[in-house]
Each structure stands twice: as C-alpha cells, then as structure tokens.
Design a protein around this motif. Structure first.
Motif, PDB file in Angstrom:
ATOM      1  N   ALA A 120       0.827  -1.207   0.000  1.00  6.03           N
ATOM      2  CA  ALA A 120       0.000   0.000   0.000  1.00  6.03           C
ATOM      3  C   ALA A 120       0.864   1.261   0.000  1.00  6.03           C
ATOM      4  N   LEU A 131      -7.109   7.321  -2.203  1.00  3.54           N
ATOM      5  CA  LEU A 131      -6.484   6.063  -1.793  1.00  3.54           C
ATOM      6  C   LEU A 131      -6.305   5.948  -0.284  1.00  3.54           C
ATOM      7  N   THR A 159      -8.296   6.377   2.480  1.00  3.96           N
ATOM      8  CA  THR A 159      -9.264   5.610   3.270  1.00  3.96           C
ATOM      9  C   THR A 159      -9.269   4.124   2.911  1.00  3.96           C
ATOM     10  N   PRO A 160      -9.314   3.771   1.602  1.00  2.00           N
ATOM     11  CA  PRO A 160      -9.274   2.326   1.288  1.00  2.00           C
ATOM     12  C   PRO A 160      -8.010   1.631   1.790  1.00  2.00           C
ATOM     13  N   LEU A 161      -6.859   2.324   1.690  1.00  2.00           N
ATOM     14  CA  LEU A 161      -5.617   1.678   2.101  1.00  2.00           C
ATOM     15  C   LEU A 161      -5.490   1.611   3.619  1.00  2.00           C
ATOM     16  N   THR A 170      -7.810   1.515   5.837  1.00  5.06           N
ATOM     17  CA  THR A 170      -8.779   0.572   6.426  1.00  5.06           C
ATOM     18  C   THR A 170      -8.680  -0.817   5.796  1.00  5.06           C
ATOM     19  N   GLY A 171      -8.353  -0.856   4.497  1.00  4.96           N
ATOM     20  CA  GLY A 171      -8.309  -2.147   3.810  1.00  4.96           C
ATOM     21  C   GLY A 171      -7.135  -3.013   4.225  1.00  4.96           C
TER      22      GLY A 171
END
Length: 527
Positions: free
Chosen positions: A45, A230, A232-234, A236-237
C-alpha cells in the motif's frame, strides 16, 4: 561519581517470548500470519501510494513546464493578462526593477513572496523567451491584511465559490490557495521573458523593451488530491486484509490440528485393557500422518510387550505351581517323618525339583525379553550345526549331518542360535524312533537348516499348535521326560528375533516330522 550496575536479576524480563510460548499453536500461527500480512500489505500500500503521488507530482511539474512556455510566449507578445484558465495555478511575473507585472492565484495572497523567489535566470540571447528553469521556494505566511474579507466571524475561511466569474470569487479562491501553500516548499519554474518595445507597457530597458521573469508554481495539492481517494481504502483495507489472513490462518491451523487432537483423544482413552486400539491415520501425506503411523507402531510394540508380560505372569503362576508344590511336599514330609525317609533320596528329589524350577524360570524369562537379539555378530550357522551334530551323535538315537556348505554366515546372537538348534535337536531325539538327520543348504540369499526325525508324524492341524507354549502332544508322558513344553516356542521366538522362520511339516515321503529353520544371509557377505 557512583556507578550502578544492574544484575541479571534486576534487568527487566522480556515477557513477549514467554507470552508467545504459552499461547496455543493456532493462535501463534494466526498472529505470525497476520503480522506478516500486515507488513506485506502495508508495504504494498505504501508503494502504491508513493507511486501514485510521484506520478501525479511528475505530471504536475510537466504541466507547469508546458504552462511556463505557453505563458512566457504570451508575455513576450505583450499580452497584459496571463492566467491558467484551466486550473488557476498560481503564477507571478516580476520585471528587472522588482515590480510585479502580473500575479494570479495564490501568488496574490502570500506575504513577501517576491523576496522568497529564486533568482531570475539569465536572459536568452536573441530570443524572446528562455527555457524554464526548475527551482524551489519555501513560501511564508498568508497575507491577512484583508482578513475580514475572506474569513467568517468565527475566524474560519469562507467556503469555496461555486464559480470563478467575478473578481471577488477569484480573490477568495486565491486566498484559499494561499492557505494551502503557506509554509511549504514548492517547485517553481522560472522563465526569462523579453518583450520588444512596441509591445512593452512598462519598459525596463533603455531601448523601451521589457525584461522580466515569469514564475509558474507547481502546486503540491494536485498530487495530494490525486492520492486522497487512496487514503481511506488503504488505511482501512490493509488492516482488514491482515485480519482476514490471520483469521484464515487460525481456521486452517485449527483444521490441520484436528487429526492431532483425534490422536491425542484416542491415546488418552487407551488403557492396559484396550491396547488393541489404534489412532486414526489421516489421508494427507504430511507429518501428522507420519506421527499417527509412528504412534500406532509404538502401540504395537507396547501391546506386544504387555502381552509378553501377561503371558510370563500367567505361565509362571501356572507352571511353577506344580514343581514348587512337589518340592514343598518333599521337604514337609522329611520334616514330619525324619525316621521313615532316605535323606540322600530326599535331597536328590529336592535338587531335581529345584533344577526344573530354575530351567523353567530361565525359559520363561527368555520368552519375556524384548523383541530383538542381544548382539549382531557374524555367526557360521553351518559350523554351529556341525558342532551340535557331533555332540548329539551318541545320545539315544544317532544324529547325522547329511549335507552342509563350508560356511553359512548369518548375523545374530550366537548364544540364542545355539539354543535354537539345541532345542530342535532335543525335540527330534525325544520323538525319533531310530535316527535324526540334519541338512544345511544355502541358496545365496537364505540359509536353511532342516532337522528330521523318523518318529510319529504330525497331523496338519498340529503344525502350528506345537509351537505354542506348554504344548505336549502326548499328555500321558511325565513332565521330566516330555520337557517343559517351551522348547519349540523358544526356538520359534529366537528365529523371529533373527528375521527368520521356523516351520514343521510331515507331508513328505519319509516317515516322521521335519523342522525347517530359514534365516536371511547378511547383505554384506559374498554367497
């Protein structure tokens, strides 16, 4: 000065390894897998984020370079209004006398910007504009002289305008951009501009022409806006993916350990009365299967050892009762009636009973020993047979050696093999009518000793029965003449300890019974 030395007992103990050691195996696997996944996914990430940011920053600088060429050409042509009509990026044009010719965007709202700009590049010879020179500038604070114009009463910035048609809307957007760039290091492209006299409105040269420097800023918020989707997705993901990997690792480890738990439960339920039970063997070809097979092999050996012990106890209690009772009867009679007995005969009978007890005890202990030979020496089976035949030649019935190779080497315990052949010869002489014959043969892979007696042949159902303990086919015989009933059992036990076989058969033209001993030849000897 006093120095304090911390001893090993005083040092703080590192409890993390101890904590990991006490955790269940599947939990440790889940923790390690989750941590590894977190590091791996986090690194991926971070690389993706940096790659997108670098790419966006590179594209921003390329556009700033192209915009510098475009606007510098317009300035050299005498155009009075210069701006980035697409994104309204900040720019400022300063002439040689330090006057601001044009300023747009955040350049309008930054305090003392001109003093912070890089030095102007050298003027291009015989050209209207030079090549943009890349540099950096660390901008200062925002010019807040018109604070109330751009801020709410609570001190926060007014919201961004929905359009950029009026001067007020453009000024508000420029002020907001200035807050975004304040106190940051920004890439800037400086381009030297030469405007001829007929197009120059504020001459700086004696010939009426203008010389100035156009500064076009590459705002960093462009790259930040490109990477913003990118974040928030990274953030939390990646933890969720690591948590998922840890959960999968925990479930997989738990499922993989189910056969081990089944083995543990089965072993825990095995007692001395259920030694015939075995642990389940999984189908997968993995260490758990090998563990199950090894456990079952160990249980086989344990069952055999316990069975030997039980048989020893049962045989000893059964077979020793009669000779011990006879010995006790002889001694009690001698004590009760000392005048009516022959002392010499009484002592002789007691000694005979004691010898029988000793022989029987030694035979039972031999059968109860662990299932392996004591030593593994190289023994000449042919020489051993020849020696015993010579010893038994004049005992009761004649014993003859019909055929034998020069040597018949086998690996094993010489004392046990001697006991085996002696038991077979004792049995053959006891049951023979006229003679006993011995044959030793060698086929290159095995050595065979056949001992034949011409006595009463065995029935087919007795071929295996005679090798059982305390078997006497003629129950009318007395024990002293018939033996203890352990000789053939001991002989077969010794043969099996040496990875051989011992069989009996009477289905041949010659009358009587033949005992056949087969032992493997050692692999390191030439046949």
């Amino acid at each position: 000065m006093r120095t304090t030395v911390m001893t090993a007992q005083q040092r703080p103990a590192h409890r993390t390894p101890l904590l990991l050691r006490v955790l269940p195996g599947q939990v440790r696997i889940a923790l390690v897998s989750g941590t590894a996944a977190l590091v791996l996914f986090g690194s991926g990430a971070w690389w993706l984020f940096q790659h997108v940011r670098t790419y966006a920053d590179q594209r921003t600088q390329e556009r700033a370079y192209e915009l510098s060429l475009q606007l510098a050409a317009q300035a050299a042509a005498g155009k009075e209004t210069l701006s980035d009509s697409l994104f309204n990026w900040p720019l400022i044009e300063v002439d040689r006398k330090g006057r601001t010719v044009i300023a747009t965007g955040a350049a309008l709202g930054l305090a003392d910007l001109k003093a912070l700009l890089p030095p102007p590049p050298a003027p291009p010879p015989r050209r209207a504009t030079g090549a943009p020179q890349r540099g950096t500038v660390h901008v200062g604070a925002v010019d807040e002289r018109e604070h109330d114009r751009f801020h709410r009463p609570d001190g926060t910035l007014k919201p961004p305008p929905t359009s950029f048609t009026t001067a007020e809307q453009k000024a508000l957007l420029a002020h907001r951009q200035a807050h975004t760039l304040a106190h940051r290091t920004i890439t800037v492209f400086a381009t030297a501009v030469h405007t001829p006299a007929h197009a120059c409105h504020r001459p700086t040269e004696t010939d009426g022409s203008c010389r100035s420097t156009l500064y076009v800023f590459a705002p960093p918020y462009v790259a930040e806006e490109a990477t913003a989707p990118l974040r928030t997705p990274l953030t939390t993901g990646v933890p969720l993916a690591a948590l998922l990997v840890a959960a999968l690792a925990w479930a997989t480890a738990r499922r993989s350990l189910r056969p081990v738990e089944a083995i543990r439960q089965e072993v825990a339920e095995i007692t001395d009365t259920s030694l015939d039970r075995r642990v389940p063997v999984p189908d997968a070809r993995d260490p758990v299967r090998r563990l199950a097979l090894t456990t079952n092999t160990t249980l086989d050996r344990l069952e055999t050892a316990v069975e030997r012990q039980r048989r020893f106890v049962a045989d000893a209690s059964h077979e020793l009762r009669s000779p011990v009772a006879a010995l006790r009867y002889e001694l009690e009679t001698a004590l009760a009636h000392p005048d009516t007995i022959d002392p010499h005969q009484t002592l002789h009978d007691a000694l005979t009973a004691t010898q029988r007890i000793q022989t029987l005890t030694e035979d039972l202990l031999l059968l109860a020993r662990p299932d392996h030979p004591a030593v593994h020496s190289l023994i000449d089976l042919a020489g051993l047979a020849t020696e015993l035949v010579h010893e038994y030649r004049h005992r009761g019935h004649p014993v003859s050696l019909r055929s034998s190779p020069d040597q018949a080497p086998v690996r094993g315990d010489g004392t046990q093999l001697h006991r085996l052949l002696r038991n077979l010869l004792d049995n053959a002489v006891r049951h023979a009518r006229t003679a006993v014959t011995v044959n030793v043969t060698d086929d290159g892979h095995t050595h065979t000793v056949s001992i034949h007696n011409d006595g009463t042949p065995l029935a087919p159902e007795e071929y295996e029965h005679i090798f059982e303990r305390f078997t006497r086919l003629d129950e009318a015989r007395d024990r002293d003449r018939g033996g203890s009933g352990l000789g053939l059992a001991i002989a077969r036990d010794i043969a099996e300890r040496h990875h051989g076989t011992l069989t009996a058969h009477s289905d041949h033209p010659q009358p009587g019974t033949t005992f056949t001993l087969t032992l493997p030849a050692p692999p390191d000897t030439d046949p």
